[in-house]
Design a protein around this motif. Structure first.
Motif, PDB file in Angstrom:
ATOM      1  N   ALA A 163      31.901   7.896 -24.549  1.00 23.57           N
ATOM      2  CA  ALA A 163      31.916   9.274 -24.048  1.00 23.57           C
ATOM      3  C   ALA A 163      32.893   9.421 -22.883  1.00 23.57           C
ATOM      4  CB  ALA A 163      30.514   9.690 -23.635  1.00 23.57           C
ATOM      5  N   ASP A 191      30.023  13.338 -41.467  1.00 24.33           N
ATOM      6  CA  ASP A 191      30.977  13.800 -40.453  1.00 24.33           C
ATOM      7  C   ASP A 191      32.414  13.549 -40.901  1.00 24.33           C
ATOM      8  OD1 ASP A 191      32.542  12.402 -37.818  1.00 24.33           O
ATOM      9  OD2 ASP A 191      31.810  14.444 -37.564  1.00 24.33           O
ATOM     10  N   HIS A 248      42.188  14.451 -30.548  1.00 29.29           N
ATOM     11  CA  HIS A 248      41.916  15.840 -30.934  1.00 29.29           C
ATOM     12  C   HIS A 248      41.872  16.001 -32.462  1.00 29.29           C
ATOM     13  CE1 HIS A 248      42.122  17.423 -26.860  1.00 29.29           C
ATOM     14  NE2 HIS A 248      43.211  16.699 -26.670  1.00 29.29           N
ATOM     15  N   TYR A 279      40.708  13.591 -23.924  1.00 31.43           N
ATOM     16  CA  TYR A 279      40.767  15.031 -24.228  1.00 31.43           C
ATOM     17  C   TYR A 279      41.656  15.782 -23.230  1.00 31.43           C
ATOM     18  CZ  TYR A 279      36.916  14.773 -27.642  1.00 31.43           C
ATOM     19  OH  TYR A 279      36.130  14.488 -28.726  1.00 31.43           O
ATOM     20  N   PRO A 315      34.078  21.461 -35.060  1.00 30.39           N
ATOM     21  CA  PRO A 315      35.130  20.487 -34.759  1.00 30.39           C
ATOM     22  C   PRO A 315      36.116  20.257 -35.895  1.00 30.39           C
ATOM     23  CG  PRO A 315      32.971  19.416 -34.921  1.00 30.39           C
ATOM     24  CD  PRO A 315      32.729  20.874 -34.890  1.00 30.39           C
ATOM     25  N   ARG A 365      36.431   9.400 -24.198  1.00 35.85           N
ATOM     26  CA  ARG A 365      36.737  10.662 -24.860  1.00 35.85           C
ATOM     27  C   ARG A 365      37.169  11.723 -23.865  1.00 35.85           C
ATOM     28  NH1 ARG A 365      32.097  11.788 -29.503  1.00 35.85           N
ATOM     29  NH2 ARG A 365      32.045   9.688 -30.359  1.00 35.85           N
ATOM     30  N   GLU A 366      36.393  11.881 -22.818  1.00 28.59           N
ATOM     31  CA  GLU A 366      36.691  12.938 -21.850  1.00 28.59           C
ATOM     32  C   GLU A 366      38.045  12.728 -21.198  1.00 28.59           C
ATOM     33  OE1 GLU A 366      35.042  15.756 -21.633  1.00 28.59           O
ATOM     34  OE2 GLU A 366      33.880  14.884 -23.262  1.00 28.59           O
ATOM     35  N   ARG A 399      36.368  18.153 -30.940  1.00 33.04           N
ATOM     36  CA  ARG A 399      35.156  18.712 -30.348  1.00 33.04           C
ATOM     37  C   ARG A 399      35.137  20.221 -30.571  1.00 33.04           C
ATOM     38  NH1 ARG A 399      36.257  17.973 -23.836  1.00 33.04           N
ATOM     39  NH2 ARG A 399      38.353  18.881 -23.771  1.00 33.04           N
TER      40      ARG A 399
END
Length: 432
Positions: free
Chosen positions: A33, A130, A48, A40, A57, A36-37, A53
């Motif tokens: 996580a 997914d 992306h 991004y 998404p 990811r942030e 997200r």
């Protein structure tokens, strides 16, 4: 057996690829996580497209992909090629630099019953769904899965070694691994790659969820197309292929971390006793060492207390799961049968979607999660060997989910493969 094709890859434009370090990202199932942030924040990072997200998404990734194509962020290579991909890495406790050699191409998304592409472990259904949705919306393979072929003569390695001398990209990734990408355009050499693989079976090493996504998409599109030929773009999948005979192929263990259970520590240990020899240990950071190389041995870190578990050999025959001996013999089968089913009462199929069960590759992270109260217990295991993977694949059976961690992971962002009909090479003859 295995039909492979070169591809005309989509890659970052020359204006951006000088900063390729900032554009690559970890695979969707290993990116944290926090990673990811951070990724991004770069508007052009490959995450992306691979782990989009937003409220929708997959739809947002499809829109962004078209923007990137239209604005020249991504451009398609004009010639089909085989993309050579080398990963240079070291392992803790060793001074040796390893090099995993392989190449990226398209491969037909064979159904499991065709016995051309062989899987070795279970998948988690939610993760497959997914990947299907993302593939449907974008018609893009954002990262290659990892397959293994067997060639003891090492026919292709000299051509890859020559190609890698003129790299397209060279970077150090989040794992500390040096990744190098090159491309082969020579028609005669490409034909040799195709012919070398045409009599091979391929073992799926990593990327079972992404591959199953491609397989389900192929089935869906086949059913919708009365003129189906087998050469349409939707029949193919992006794969990184390495030779299973190479010494630098490494598999690391994947440990199990359980957030909670409904019984006390004392009751849990009492229930383990009929099956395991339980030896208390003072230092939890030695659990991975005390089980090293020992069959059916595990480290248990439970509410701050460390134990070595060793299955009593006489109870092994109690495994009633209808698996061949190649699977019953695995450490992780022993763990999932005796610990999760017999002790915790969780049936085999339910374990695939078990709430609170996570898979952790980092040994020290397992200890930390228990110490901080994030988890109740951690089960530490040995790695699976390449020979065990082969025996299971050829037996037609599969291992428990998340059994292997082929190291290093490939990265996302070096190239992308479109399965749009007008962007794809749809027949071998068109390549040569």
């Amino acid at each position: 057996m295995a039909e492979i094709l070169p591809l005309k890859a989509w890659r970052y434009s020359e204006l951006l690829d000088n900063n390729i370090d900032e554009l690559t990202s970890p695979l969707f199932d290993v990116v944290s996580a926090k990673q990811r942030e951070a990724l991004y924040r770069n508007n052009f990072n490959s995450i992306h497209l691979s782990v989009p997200r937003g409220d929708s998404p997959a739809e947002e990734a499809a829109i962004l992909l078209q923007e990137w194509k239209a604005n020249g962020v991504l451009a398609q290579d004009p010639l089909p090629g085989i993309y050579v991909y080398y990963q240079y890495f070291r392992l803790p406790g060793s001074d040796k630099e390893y090099c995993r050699k392989g190449f990226i191409c398209n491969i037909k998304a064979y159904d499991w019953h065709e016995r051309v592409l062989l899987r070795h472990e279970n998948t988690i259904p939610s993760a497959v769904n997914d990947r299907i949705e993302l593939l449907e919306r974008t018609e893009l393979n954002t990262s290659p899965t990892h397959g293994l072929y067997t060639d003891s003569a090492f026919i292709l390695e000299p051509f890859m070694d020559e190609s890698i001398k003129s790299p397209l990209y060279e970077t150090e990734d989040y794992q500390g691994v040096r990744d190098v990408l090159a491309v082969i355009h020579d028609h005669a050499v490409i034909e040799l790659f195709l012919k070398t693989l045409e009599d091979k079976q391929v073992l799926l090493a990593d990327g079972h969820h992404r591959y199953e996504g491609s397989l389900e998409y192929r089935k869906k599109m086949t059913a919708l197309n009365p003129e189906h030929t087998g050469y349409e773009a939707y029949n193919y999948h992006l794969m990184y292929l390495t030779n299973s005979e190479h010494d630098d192929l490494r598999i690391l263990p994947t440990h199990r971390v359980l957030q909670h259970m409904d019984i006390s520590d004392e009751e849990f240990l009492n229930k383990l006793e009929p099956y395991f020899v339980i030896t208390p240990k003072e230092d939890p950071f030695e659990l991975n060492e005390v089980i090293l190389g020992k069959k059916w041995a595990f480290g248990l870190y439970l509410s701050g207390n460390a134990y070595k578990l060793r299955l009593k050999p006489e109870v092994h025959d109690q495994i009633y799961w209808k698996f061949p001996e190649e699977v019953k013999d695995l450490d992780l089968t022993v763990m999932h049968y005796f610990v999760f089913e017999q002790v915790l009462g969780i049936q085999r199929e339910a374990q695939r979607n078990m709430a609170g069960l996570t898979y952790e590759r980092n040994f020290t992270a397992c200890i930390r999660k228990v110490d901080t109260g994030e988890a109740r217990l951690a089960l530490i295991t040995n790695e699976v060997s390449m020979e065990q993977v082969k025996r299971v694949c050829y037996s037609g059976a599969i291992m428990p989910q998340k059994s292997t961690f082929f190291y290093p992971k490939v990265i996302c962002g070096f190239l992308f493969s479109s399965i749009k009909e007008d962007e794809f090479i749809t027949a071998p003859a068109a390549c040569l």
